[in-house]
Motif scaffolding. Structure first.
Motif, PDB file in Angstrom:
ATOM      1  N   ALA A 165       8.405  11.323   1.491  1.00  0.00           N
ATOM      2  CA  ALA A 165       7.980  10.685   0.232  1.00  0.00           C
ATOM      3  C   ALA A 165       6.479  10.416   0.258  1.00  0.00           C
ATOM      4  O   ALA A 165       5.768  10.642  -0.737  1.00  0.00           O
ATOM      5  N   ARG A 166       5.983   9.949   1.375  1.00  0.00           N
ATOM      6  CA  ARG A 166       4.541   9.692   1.513  1.00  0.00           C
ATOM      7  C   ARG A 166       3.754  10.997   1.315  1.00  0.00           C
ATOM      8  O   ARG A 166       2.755  11.026   0.594  1.00  0.00           O
ATOM      9  N   ASP A 167       4.248  12.073   1.947  1.00  0.00           N
ATOM     10  CA  ASP A 167       3.538  13.354   1.830  1.00  0.00           C
ATOM     11  C   ASP A 167       3.517  13.831   0.382  1.00  0.00           C
ATOM     12  O   ASP A 167       2.502  14.330  -0.098  1.00  0.00           O
ATOM     13  N   LEU A 168       4.666  13.676  -0.310  1.00  0.00           N
ATOM     14  CA  LEU A 168       4.730  14.129  -1.713  1.00  0.00           C
ATOM     15  C   LEU A 168       3.750  13.347  -2.581  1.00  0.00           C
ATOM     16  O   LEU A 168       3.056  13.909  -3.434  1.00  0.00           O
TER      17      LEU A 168
ATOM     18  N   TYR B 224       4.568   5.220 -11.061  1.00  0.00           N
ATOM     19  CA  TYR B 224       4.831   4.102 -11.980  1.00  0.00           C
ATOM     20  C   TYR B 224       5.626   2.993 -11.299  1.00  0.00           C
ATOM     21  O   TYR B 224       5.241   1.842 -11.285  1.00  0.00           O
ATOM     22  N   LEU B 225       6.798   3.394 -10.772  1.00  0.00           N
ATOM     23  CA  LEU B 225       7.758   2.395 -10.292  1.00  0.00           C
ATOM     24  C   LEU B 225       8.324   2.766  -8.924  1.00  0.00           C
ATOM     25  O   LEU B 225       8.514   3.953  -8.629  1.00  0.00           O
TER      26      LEU B 225
ATOM     27  N   SER C  40       0.805   0.270 -10.310  1.00  0.00           N
ATOM     28  CA  SER C  40       2.229   0.532 -10.026  1.00  0.00           C
ATOM     29  C   SER C  40       2.983  -0.791  -9.881  1.00  0.00           C
ATOM     30  O   SER C  40       2.391  -1.827  -9.555  1.00  0.00           O
ATOM     31  N   GLN C  41       4.294  -0.737 -10.130  1.00  0.00           N
ATOM     32  CA  GLN C  41       5.156  -1.920  -9.971  1.00  0.00           C
ATOM     33  C   GLN C  41       6.320  -1.552  -9.075  1.00  0.00           C
ATOM     34  O   GLN C  41       6.777  -0.405  -9.074  1.00  0.00           O
ATOM     35  N   ALA C  42       6.807  -2.514  -8.316  1.00  0.00           N
ATOM     36  CA  ALA C  42       7.939  -2.244  -7.415  1.00  0.00           C
ATOM     37  C   ALA C  42       8.913  -3.404  -7.444  1.00  0.00           C
ATOM     38  O   ALA C  42       8.542  -4.539  -7.785  1.00  0.00           O
TER      39      ALA C  42
ATOM     40  N   ILE D  12      11.354   6.431  -6.036  1.00  0.00           N
ATOM     41  CA  ILE D  12       9.983   6.442  -6.557  1.00  0.00           C
ATOM     42  C   ILE D  12       9.985   7.236  -7.858  1.00  0.00           C
ATOM     43  O   ILE D  12      10.510   8.356  -7.908  1.00  0.00           O
ATOM     44  N   PHE D  13       9.429   6.624  -8.881  1.00  0.00           N
ATOM     45  CA  PHE D  13       9.416   7.238 -10.210  1.00  0.00           C
ATOM     46  C   PHE D  13       7.960   7.456 -10.615  1.00  0.00           C
ATOM     47  O   PHE D  13       7.202   6.488 -10.780  1.00  0.00           O
ATOM     48  N   GLY D  14       7.583   8.737 -10.740  1.00  0.00           N
ATOM     49  CA  GLY D  14       6.196   9.058 -11.065  1.00  0.00           C
ATOM     50  C   GLY D  14       6.093   9.813 -12.369  1.00  0.00           C
ATOM     51  O   GLY D  14       7.104  10.188 -12.982  1.00  0.00           O
TER      52      GLY D  14
END
Ligand SMILES: NC(=O)c1ccc[n+]([C@@H]2O[C@H](COP(=O)([O-])OP(=O)(O)OC[C@H]3O[C@@H](n4cnc5c(N)ncnc54)[C@H](O)[C@@H]3O)[C@@H](O)[C@H]2O)c1
Length: 333
Positions: free
Chosen positions: A128-131, A141-142, A220-222, A240-242
């Motif tokens: 996920a970090r790499d993406l 976003y979220l 961003s919000q989490a 993760i929503f981008g």
């Protein structure tokens, strides 16, 4: 390389097993909280058991501290005095002043200090970090995180581990920072313990469950959810929503969650049962990275200032839950 493991409970025994099988580890010495308490494991692994931590520190080139959290500060002080590269489980200490003291001590002793945030070595979190870094998810976003333990820890663990935020949700705070490369600027947490299963936590003025929001740098919000009782299994995930895509970490065939939609697969036959089950490849990679850090000088993937940053958010979350208001992380100094 000669390695010591101090504290051989749930996690320390796994670390000892991993290190016993590491080709670069020529000798392994173990110590528990009392003389003899590491004997059985040492016999099983064919390694040395020492009566106490000091005897271990005297004969090794590096040390892994996996004792109860309340014991970390004194053990890190002794490891620094012995000039040993040190791996210490999270959190380094239960308060910020001691955390800072230990970070300074490690720096002035010139020792490496790697802290135990194993999600940094988990394939899903790293992917996920790499993406995100590649830009392929667009703007982030979220983020949604979940840390749901299957069952309350033993009372002896609860008494010495800090609260839900410093012990459990701290992993999510670290993972959000690590994966998104954004700072957590503000946290608003609501805790609770109003169910019979959470009585052991209530007895220690701790929370058995919590939810919260996080405002991240860059807009961003989490959100996080955490519980100490999830009988379906050990459920640790991140979504993760981008602007260019949505992904999930930890969503696989063993995820302890079932869809009730018609035609969906049935509940997993063997859902993840605990942290050792879910993260054993990550713990292995983490121990191998520590050996490489000591022997080859490779990067410290979880240096103390990163661990401190997650700890500060955990303190902010604790204050937020206690005071019922959003707490800027900058308020914690
Ligand atoms: N990174 C993770 O995913 C993760 C998961 C679980 C625990 N942890 C951390 O690992 C540490 C240990 O947790 P655990 O679940 O193995 O707990 P545990 O209670 O199973 O084991 C802790 C062991 O440390 C021993 N101990 C206490 N004081 C000691 C001392 N001064 N010297 C030597 N041994 C001592 C205890 O007797 C016990 O055997 C804690 O700091 C915890 O926060 C991290």
């Amino acid at each position: 390389m000669r390695v010591g493991v101090i504290g051989v409970g749930r996690l320390g025994s796994l670390f000892a097993r991993i290190l016993a099988g590491h080709p670069a580890v020529t000798e392994l010495a173990l110590a528990g909280s009392k003389p003899g308490s590491a004997d059985e494991l040492a016999d099983e692994l064919g390694v040395q058991s020492m009566p106490d931590a000091d005897r271990v520190l005297a004969v090794v080139d590096a040390v892994v501290i996996a004792a109860s959290t309340a014991a970390h500060p004194e053990l890190v002080r002794r490891a620094a005095a012995a000039g040993l590269p040190t791996f210490c489980e999270k959190p380094i200490a239960l308060d910020l002043a001691t955390t800072d003291e230990l970070i300074e001590l490690a720096a002035s002793a010139g020792i490496e200090l790697q802290v135990g945030f194993q999600r940094r070595f988990d394939a899903g979190y790293v992917g996920a970090r790499d993406l995100i870094r590649s830009g392929r998810l667009g703007d982030i976003y979220l983020v949604r995180t979940a840390s749901h333990d299957p069952a309350p820890s033993p009372e002896s663990f609860i008494a010495t581990s800090g609260d839900l935020f410093r012990d459990l949700v701290i992993h999510d705070f670290d993972a959000v920072r690590f994966v998104t490369n954004r700072e957590i600027e503000e946290v608003f947490a609501v805790g609770g313990a109003g169910f019979p299963e959470f009585e052991p936590y209530r007895a220690h003025a701790d929370h058995g469950l919590a939810v919260g929001t996080m405002r991240l740098s860059g807009g961003s919000q989490a959100v996080f959810t955490a519980t100490r009782h999830n009988p379906a299994g050990y459920d640790v995930r991140m979504e993760i929503f981008g602007s260019a895509g949505s992904i999930a970490v930890g969503w696989d065939a063993r995820m302890p969650l079932r869809s009730i939609e018609p035609g969906s697969p049935p509940a997993p036959i063997a859902p993840y049962c605990d942290f050792l089950d879910r993260f054993s490849p990550a713990y292995r990679a983490e121990m191998h990275a520590f050996v490489d850090l000591v022997l080859k000088g490779t990067d410290n993937v979880c240096p103390p200032h990163e661990a401190r940053a997650a700890f500060v958010v955990a303190l902010a979350a604790g204050r937020s839950a206690a005071q019922g208001r959003p707490v800027p992380v900058s308020e914690i100094t």
